[in-house]
Design an enzyme around this catalytic site. Sequence first.
Site, PDB file in Angstrom:
ATOM      1  N   LYS A  91       0.841  -1.211   0.000  1.00 31.17           N
ATOM      2  CA  LYS A  91       0.000   0.000   0.000  1.00 31.17           C
ATOM      3  C   LYS A  91       0.873   1.256   0.000  1.00 31.17           C
ATOM      4  O   LYS A  91       0.586   2.232  -0.696  1.00 31.17           O
ATOM      5  CB  LYS A  91      -0.946  -0.016   1.211  1.00 31.17           C
ATOM      6  CG  LYS A  91      -2.040  -1.086   1.079  1.00 31.17           C
ATOM      7  CD  LYS A  91      -2.793  -1.340   2.376  1.00 31.17           C
ATOM      8  CE  LYS A  91      -3.700  -2.569   2.237  1.00 31.17           C
ATOM      9  NZ  LYS A  91      -4.374  -2.945   3.480  1.00 31.17           N
ATOM     10  N   GLN A  96      -4.299  -1.868   9.600  1.00 34.26           N
ATOM     11  CA  GLN A  96      -4.149  -3.198   9.000  1.00 34.26           C
ATOM     12  C   GLN A  96      -4.652  -4.277   9.963  1.00 34.26           C
ATOM     13  O   GLN A  96      -4.272  -4.309  11.126  1.00 34.26           O
ATOM     14  CB  GLN A  96      -2.662  -3.432   8.659  1.00 34.26           C
ATOM     15  CG  GLN A  96      -2.400  -4.727   7.920  1.00 34.26           C
ATOM     16  CD  GLN A  96      -3.046  -4.771   6.533  1.00 34.26           C
ATOM     17  OE1 GLN A  96      -2.957  -3.830   5.768  1.00 34.26           O
ATOM     18  NE2 GLN A  96      -3.712  -5.875   6.221  1.00 34.26           N
ATOM     19  N   ASP A 144     -10.974   2.632   4.105  1.00 37.28           N
ATOM     20  CA  ASP A 144     -11.227   1.193   3.979  1.00 37.28           C
ATOM     21  C   ASP A 144     -12.733   0.912   3.918  1.00 37.28           C
ATOM     22  O   ASP A 144     -13.149  -0.202   3.605  1.00 37.28           O
ATOM     23  CB  ASP A 144     -10.632   0.436   5.185  1.00 37.28           C
ATOM     24  CG  ASP A 144      -9.308  -0.247   4.848  1.00 37.28           C
ATOM     25  OD1 ASP A 144      -9.059  -0.486   3.651  1.00 37.28           O
ATOM     26  OD2 ASP A 144      -8.545  -0.539   5.775  1.00 37.28           O
TER      27      ASP A 144
END
Length: 298
Positions: free
Chosen positions: A52, A96, A119
């Site tokens: 990412k 994460q 997200d």
Amino acid sequence: MTLLDGKKTSEQIKAEIAEEVASINSQGGKTPHLAAILVGHDGASETYVNSKVKDCAQVGFRSSLLRFEDSITEEELLKVVEEVNDDEDVDGLIVQLPLPNHISVQKVTERIRPEKDVDGFHPENVGRMVKGLPAYISATPYGIVQLLDRYQIETSGKHCVVIGRSDIVGTPMSILMARKSSPGNCTVTLCHSRTKDIKAMTLQADIIIAALGIPEFLKGDMVKSGAVVIDVGITRVPDPTKKRGYALKGDVDFEQVAPKCSYITPVPGGVGPMTRASLLWNTLQSAKKAFYLTESVS
Ligand code: NAP
């Protein structure tokens, strides 16, 4: 059979994003900035976060990687989330997963300000998606929608069978495919571990989205001729012939299923790269304040 090339499509999307970033910068605008929180040293999580960060550099975003040991307490982590929430330079914040067991994913997710939740996991973004309002949609389902769109695959009136009902893939996928939009307008069947006869469902499907995490689950005799098959699964299967010691397997038995399909995604090179591109797209929308104009409505 046409291969749905997620790698090529994601490169196109990234090039479009990079072009937009260059234009923002040339007009004196603020460079989009993604912050990622990583707790612990899980190998797969490290790989995902590093990709990412690399993606951000590729399109000209700023990125910040905030790393913490497994020993961080829930309270400390929530405080970090709040600090990033308050950092005006940061447009998007991701944490994460998985997190250590002593930290509640739910609490952390809900602490991220919805307008920075690129997200798309915050209940406010999920709710907005369900209602068809502008929202950050979680990256994997959004990437799949983008892939169907870019390949101009007709979805209206089709029967879509989604296998797997997780919060981040199967459930949002089923909602997006049923939505009154394009891609969308499908009749959707959502299968899971309690579904009695999955084969009876998949044999009726014009579009199958397999997201259950069981390597090569979908076999050739479960698919009707001409179906569109999207393989979300990524499982590391031991393989001594590979340098890294494992191979990546999808949820679809590609050898058996591909000859019957009109379109199919490969693993790797299908849904994975589209997921990565979608996170960048969400971050760009946040930098442009596309969905939330000022403060969150919550
Ligand atoms: P998950 O949270 O483990 O959910 C799996 C889902 O599959 C659950 O809903 C489960 O049903 C269902 N399931 C399990 N066994 C089943 C069976 N035998 N028959 C029917 N349904 C079954 O997984 P996830 O996070 O959604 O991920 C799924 C796969 O996609 C994994 O391989 C993951 O690595 C991969 N993935 C890939 C990407 C990408 O970018 N390509 C992104 C995210 C995930 P219950 O609800 O009844 O337990």
